[in-house]
Write a protein that holds these residues in place. Structure first.
Motif, short mmCIF file in Angstrom:
data_model
loop_
_atom_site.label_atom_id
_atom_site.label_comp_id
_atom_site.label_asym_id
_atom_site.label_seq_id
_atom_site.Cartn_x
_atom_site.Cartn_y
_atom_site.Cartn_z
N LYS A 269 0.81 -1.22 0.00
CA LYS A 269 0.00 0.00 0.00
C LYS A 269 0.85 1.28 0.00
CE LYS A 269 -3.96 -2.18 0.40
NZ LYS A 269 -4.99 -2.13 -0.66
N THR B 289 -0.22 3.75 -2.50
CA THR B 289 -1.67 3.95 -2.54
C THR B 289 -2.01 5.25 -1.82
OG1 THR B 289 -2.09 1.57 -2.54
CG2 THR B 289 -3.91 3.01 -1.85
N GLN C 274 -7.71 6.04 -0.07
CA GLN C 274 -8.17 4.74 -0.53
C GLN C 274 -7.82 3.61 0.43
OE1 GLN C 274 -6.27 4.54 -4.36
NE2 GLN C 274 -7.61 6.07 -5.28
#
Length: 205
Positions: free
Chosen positions: A125, A128, A132
């Protein structure tokens, strides 16, 4: 104590209206019911609020005497706060949220930050956007950002409210490793669920 509590006689606290000393190198758990001023306490220690009666001293210096520049320096070198509401930048990625702090302090190597992501189970992640990510994932990002600086005191305000036991344990390990390397104190707040650590003192707020 908070000005809003000043005229209340029903406050049963080991902090409000009392004298208490928290030392570098210590490990403390501050427990409180909702609405008893847990986040307010953290804001006082970090200098974001000063609407209290009594005094708050750092190394015998009254914090009311600190100027804005003093607080800026103190928050960069002595006090790190992991906010309950996290205060991440949702439009930035997880890694960018950590790096934005680390670029100000120059405290951690990129390799160390990547290892944190791995240990906390969110390496996938890193790129990311925070918007989100789940709240539990965001809590782990907020921890890494809080650790990307030198500190004498780390304030972690309900840091694991959305984490399972395994991730909570890993978070605790990383916090203690960083604090021990700096001879720093860790102060964890909780309204119930908290990181299971060997606290030297549990304090009722």
């Amino acid at each position: 104590m908070p000005a809003v509590f000043a005229n209340r006689g029903d406050i049963d606290s080991e902090i409000w209206g009392k004298e208490i000393e928290l030392r570098r190198g210590g490990l403390y758990l501050v427990e409180a019911a909702s609405g008893q001023g847990k986040s307010t306490f953290c804001s006082y220690v970090a200098g974001y609020r000063n609407d209290f009666t009594g005094s708050l001293l750092f190394d015998s210096q009254d914090t009311r005497d600190l100027k804005v520049a003093d607080w800026v320096r103190t928050r960069r070198t002595s006090i790190s706060l992991l906010f309950q509401e996290l205060r991440l930048f949702p439009e930035l990625t997880a890694l960018e949220n950590v790096e934005i702090k680390n670029k100000l302090t120059g405290f951690k190597q990129g390799q160390a930050i990547r290892q944190w992501f791995e240990r906390l189970g969110i390496a996938d992640k890193a790129n990311t956007k925070v918007a989100q990510m789940s709240f539990g994932q965001q809590q782990r990002v907020a921890l890494m950002r809080a650790l990307a600086q030198p500190f004498d005191f780390l304030l972690a305000d309900e840091p694991i409210s959305h984490l399972d036991d395994d991730n909570s344990s890993i978070m605790g390990e990383i916090m203690l490793e960083e604090a021990k390397s700096q001879g720093a104190a860790v102060i964890v707040t909780s309204i119930g669920k908290h990181i299971e650590l060997d606290y030297e003192r549990r304090i009722k707020l």
